[in-house]
Scaffold this motif. Structure first.
Motif, PDB file in Angstrom:
ATOM      1  N   ILE A 272     -23.400 147.916  90.915  1.00 36.69           N
ATOM      2  CA  ILE A 272     -23.274 147.214  89.788  1.00 36.69           C
ATOM      3  C   ILE A 272     -23.227 145.645  89.036  1.00 36.69           C
ATOM      4  CG2 ILE A 272     -21.917 147.524  87.336  1.00 36.69           C
ATOM      5  CD1 ILE A 272     -20.716 149.855  88.380  1.00 36.69           C
ATOM      6  N   ALA A 273     -21.951 145.031  89.650  1.00 41.56           N
ATOM      7  CA  ALA A 273     -22.464 144.038  89.552  1.00 41.56           C
ATOM      8  C   ALA A 273     -23.238 143.097  89.734  1.00 41.56           C
ATOM      9  CB  ALA A 273     -21.487 143.243  90.385  1.00 41.56           C
ATOM     10  N   ARG A 274     -23.933 141.840  88.232  1.00 42.56           N
ATOM     11  CA  ARG A 274     -25.472 140.979  88.132  1.00 42.56           C
ATOM     12  C   ARG A 274     -24.467 140.019  88.991  1.00 42.56           C
ATOM     13  NH1 ARG A 274     -24.475 139.888  82.174  1.00 42.56           N
ATOM     14  NH2 ARG A 274     -23.335 139.056  82.887  1.00 42.56           N
ATOM     15  N   TYR A 275     -23.748 139.344  89.015  1.00 42.89           N
ATOM     16  CA  TYR A 275     -23.370 138.213  90.009  1.00 42.89           C
ATOM     17  C   TYR A 275     -24.081 136.713  89.008  1.00 42.89           C
ATOM     18  CZ  TYR A 275     -21.835 140.649  94.492  1.00 42.89           C
ATOM     19  OH  TYR A 275     -21.299 141.374  94.922  1.00 42.89           O
ATOM     20  N   ALA A 276     -23.856 136.662  87.810  1.00 46.13           N
ATOM     21  CA  ALA A 276     -23.725 135.853  87.188  1.00 46.13           C
ATOM     22  C   ALA A 276     -22.786 135.132  86.929  1.00 46.13           C
ATOM     23  CB  ALA A 276     -24.771 136.115  85.407  1.00 46.13           C
ATOM     24  N   GLU A 277     -23.110 133.546  86.288  1.00 45.32           N
ATOM     25  CA  GLU A 277     -21.680 132.699  86.603  1.00 45.32           C
ATOM     26  C   GLU A 277     -21.103 133.147  85.673  1.00 45.32           C
ATOM     27  OE1 GLU A 277     -23.184 128.878  84.764  1.00 45.32           O
ATOM     28  OE2 GLU A 277     -25.134 128.399  85.802  1.00 45.32           O
ATOM     29  N   ASP A 278     -20.601 133.788  84.774  1.00 44.70           N
ATOM     30  CA  ASP A 278     -19.750 134.337  84.125  1.00 44.70           C
ATOM     31  C   ASP A 278     -19.225 135.155  84.937  1.00 44.70           C
ATOM     32  OD1 ASP A 278     -20.140 132.763  81.810  1.00 44.70           O
ATOM     33  OD2 ASP A 278     -21.547 134.544  80.373  1.00 44.70           O
ATOM     34  N   ASP A 279     -19.470 136.294  85.915  1.00 45.50           N
ATOM     35  CA  ASP A 279     -19.232 137.527  86.982  1.00 45.50           C
ATOM     36  C   ASP A 279     -17.935 136.221  87.568  1.00 45.50           C
ATOM     37  OD1 ASP A 279     -19.869 139.454  85.579  1.00 45.50           O
ATOM     38  OD2 ASP A 279     -21.666 139.585  86.414  1.00 45.50           O
ATOM     39  N   PHE A 280     -18.429 135.201  87.990  1.00 49.27           N
ATOM     40  CA  PHE A 280     -17.686 134.168  89.436  1.00 49.27           C
ATOM     41  C   PHE A 280     -16.526 133.940  88.950  1.00 49.27           C
ATOM     42  CE2 PHE A 280     -21.530 134.756  91.501  1.00 49.27           C
ATOM     43  CZ  PHE A 280     -21.004 135.002  92.790  1.00 49.27           C
ATOM     44  N   PHE A 281     -16.596 134.006  87.209  1.00 50.25           N
ATOM     45  CA  PHE A 281     -14.988 133.407  86.747  1.00 50.25           C
ATOM     46  C   PHE A 281     -14.133 134.951  86.162  1.00 50.25           C
ATOM     47  CE2 PHE A 281     -12.871 132.872  82.572  1.00 50.25           C
ATOM     48  CZ  PHE A 281     -12.392 131.491  83.142  1.00 50.25           C
ATOM     49  N   LYS A 282     -14.086 135.447  86.100  1.00 50.71           N
ATOM     50  CA  LYS A 282     -13.262 137.061  85.791  1.00 50.71           C
ATOM     51  C   LYS A 282     -13.209 138.395  86.890  1.00 50.71           C
ATOM     52  CE  LYS A 282      -8.966 138.103  83.417  1.00 50.71           C
ATOM     53  NZ  LYS A 282      -8.694 138.045  81.910  1.00 50.71           N
ATOM     54  N   SER A 283     -14.419 138.588  86.119  1.00 54.12           N
ATOM     55  CA  SER A 283     -14.698 140.073  86.973  1.00 54.12           C
ATOM     56  C   SER A 283     -15.062 140.436  88.325  1.00 54.12           C
ATOM     57  CB  SER A 283     -16.412 140.415  86.584  1.00 54.12           C
ATOM     58  OG  SER A 283     -16.391 141.846  86.636  1.00 54.12           O
ATOM     59  N   LEU A 284     -15.822 139.271  89.033  1.00 54.31           N
ATOM     60  CA  LEU A 284     -15.552 139.529  90.171  1.00 54.31           C
ATOM     61  C   LEU A 284     -14.012 139.540  91.186  1.00 54.31           C
ATOM     62  CD1 LEU A 284     -19.571 138.255  91.471  1.00 54.31           C
ATOM     63  CD2 LEU A 284     -18.773 140.727  91.532  1.00 54.31           C
ATOM     64  N   PRO A 285     -13.544 138.213  91.100  1.00 54.16           N
ATOM     65  CA  PRO A 285     -12.710 137.890  91.470  1.00 54.16           C
ATOM     66  C   PRO A 285     -11.383 139.399  91.534  1.00 54.16           C
ATOM     67  CG  PRO A 285     -13.045 135.977  90.656  1.00 54.16           C
ATOM     68  CD  PRO A 285     -14.314 137.416  90.235  1.00 54.16           C
ATOM     69  N   LEU A 286     -11.631 139.818  90.125  1.00 55.24           N
ATOM     70  CA  LEU A 286     -10.936 140.310  90.276  1.00 55.24           C
ATOM     71  C   LEU A 286     -10.853 142.075  90.779  1.00 55.24           C
ATOM     72  CD1 LEU A 286     -10.057 141.074  86.001  1.00 55.24           C
ATOM     73  CD2 LEU A 286      -7.873 139.976  88.106  1.00 55.24           C
ATOM     74  N   LYS A 287     -12.170 142.669  90.706  1.00 52.84           N
ATOM     75  CA  LYS A 287     -12.288 143.349  92.136  1.00 52.84           C
ATOM     76  C   LYS A 287     -12.215 142.919  92.982  1.00 52.84           C
ATOM     77  CE  LYS A 287     -16.644 144.974  88.608  1.00 52.84           C
ATOM     78  NZ  LYS A 287     -18.297 144.885  88.583  1.00 52.84           N
ATOM     79  N   LEU A 288     -12.194 141.738  93.961  1.00 53.45           N
ATOM     80  CA  LEU A 288     -11.876 141.442  94.930  1.00 53.45           C
ATOM     81  C   LEU A 288     -10.371 141.590  95.325  1.00 53.45           C
ATOM     82  CD1 LEU A 288     -13.372 141.039  97.410  1.00 53.45           C
ATOM     83  CD2 LEU A 288     -13.156 138.098  97.125  1.00 53.45           C
ATOM     84  N   ILE A 289      -9.496 141.843  94.685  1.00 58.12           N
ATOM     85  CA  ILE A 289      -8.074 141.714  94.352  1.00 58.12           C
ATOM     86  C   ILE A 289      -7.729 142.720  94.258  1.00 58.12           C
ATOM     87  CG2 ILE A 289      -5.832 140.743  93.548  1.00 58.12           C
ATOM     88  CD1 ILE A 289      -7.872 137.923  92.276  1.00 58.12           C
ATOM     89  N   TYR A 290      -8.754 143.459  93.429  1.00 59.58           N
ATOM     90  CA  TYR A 290      -7.410 145.226  93.507  1.00 59.58           C
ATOM     91  C   TYR A 290      -8.606 145.851  94.588  1.00 59.58           C
ATOM     92  CZ  TYR A 290      -6.105 143.875  88.661  1.00 59.58           C
ATOM     93  OH  TYR A 290      -5.644 143.646  87.976  1.00 59.58           O
ATOM     94  N   GLY A 291      -9.773 145.544  95.694  1.00 53.12           N
ATOM     95  CA  GLY A 291     -10.491 146.203  96.013  1.00 53.12           C
ATOM     96  C   GLY A 291      -9.413 145.894  97.608  1.00 53.12           C
ATOM     97  N   LEU A 292      -8.956 144.899  98.193  1.00 55.20           N
ATOM     98  CA  LEU A 292      -8.184 144.360  99.053  1.00 55.20           C
ATOM     99  C   LEU A 292      -7.009 145.271  98.207  1.00 55.20           C
ATOM    100  CD1 LEU A 292      -9.140 140.495  99.220  1.00 55.20           C
ATOM    101  CD2 LEU A 292      -9.711 143.003 100.953  1.00 55.20           C
ATOM    102  N   VAL A 293      -5.939 144.964  97.941  1.00 52.05           N
ATOM    103  CA  VAL A 293      -4.437 145.840  97.628  1.00 52.05           C
ATOM    104  C   VAL A 293      -4.691 147.640  97.824  1.00 52.05           C
ATOM    105  CG1 VAL A 293      -3.243 146.252  95.818  1.00 52.05           C
ATOM    106  CG2 VAL A 293      -4.426 144.370  95.464  1.00 52.05           C
ATOM    107  N   THR A 294      -5.937 147.924  97.831  1.00 54.04           N
ATOM    108  CA  THR A 294      -6.041 149.347  97.749  1.00 54.04           C
ATOM    109  C   THR A 294      -6.466 149.346  98.696  1.00 54.04           C
ATOM    110  OG1 THR A 294      -8.642 148.841  96.752  1.00 54.04           O
ATOM    111  CG2 THR A 294      -7.160 149.963  95.185  1.00 54.04           C
TER     112      THR A 294
END
Length: 209
Positions: A111-133
């Protein structure tokens, strides 16, 4: 984005001698960095999703392979009932958390587009929650594994489940040691590093008109 907040509004869209705005110049100069970040993020998501899938497969199978004691005549039914509850809860927790982890990492790949704005908050949050789970699923899987040994062998060879429970701490410790620095760096960059752009005193700008 943080620097933009402290710039005079007239400078945000101001063009340089080449006719480029600050945003366009920033994007052009960081194209290679964006490509490398996308490649690393996808590689990380793929690896973690494989681990989560393996955990989900194992705990799903374990849910239908209910452990039983090796000596039903001498077993303690109350103790075994408590351990079985621990096994059931931890196995279900491992299955649910690993499934959530799979969905999170799958969204990063599909789903992720990997645009500049995605690296600002969306992708880091997904990585954080993914590693936690994923971490929760590993802990729960080890608890279910240890409790299964307690149910099966605690009535005959008592040192076996204790020894296995101690060994079960190894994957948890190793995962924490290897991935906690990465997780903490992502959390810091996503939530705390912005504080460097928050000066204790307000800055007054004067724009000569």
């Amino acid at each position: 984005q943080e620097v933009k907040k402290y710039m005079p509004p007239c400078f945000v869209e101001k063009r340089n001698s080449n006719g480029k705005t600050p945003r366009e110049l920033f994007t052009e100069e960081h194209t290679e960095l964006l490509t490398k970040a996308e490649s690393w993020m996808k590689s990380m998501a793929k690896s973690c999703m494989i681990v989560s899938t393996l955990i989900a497969t194992e705990v799903f199978t374990a849910a239908f392979s209910i452990p039983h004691g090796d000596d039903e005549k001498n077993c303690n039914p109350i103790r075994n009932a408590i351990i079985f509850i621990i096994f059931a809860i931890s196995d279900a927790t491992a299955l649910i958390s690993s499934s959530i982890s799979i969905l999170i990492f799958l969204s990063m790949l599909v789903i992720a587009r990997y645009a500049e704005d995605d690296f600002f908050k969306s992708l880091p949050l997904k990585l954080i929650y993914g590693l936690v789970t994923l971490f929760i699923s590993i802990i729960s899987m080890m608890v279910a594994f240890s409790s299964a040994f307690f149910i099966t062998y605690s009535n005959s060879i008592k040192w076996v489940p204790i020894f296995v429970s101690v060994l079960a701490l190894a994957p948890i410790t190793l995962f924490t040691f290897l991935l906690f620095p990465l997780w903490s760096d992502v959390v810091y960059s996503a939530y705390f590093c912005r504080s460097i752009f928050r000066p204790s005193k307000h800055v007054l700008y004067y724009v000569d008109g």
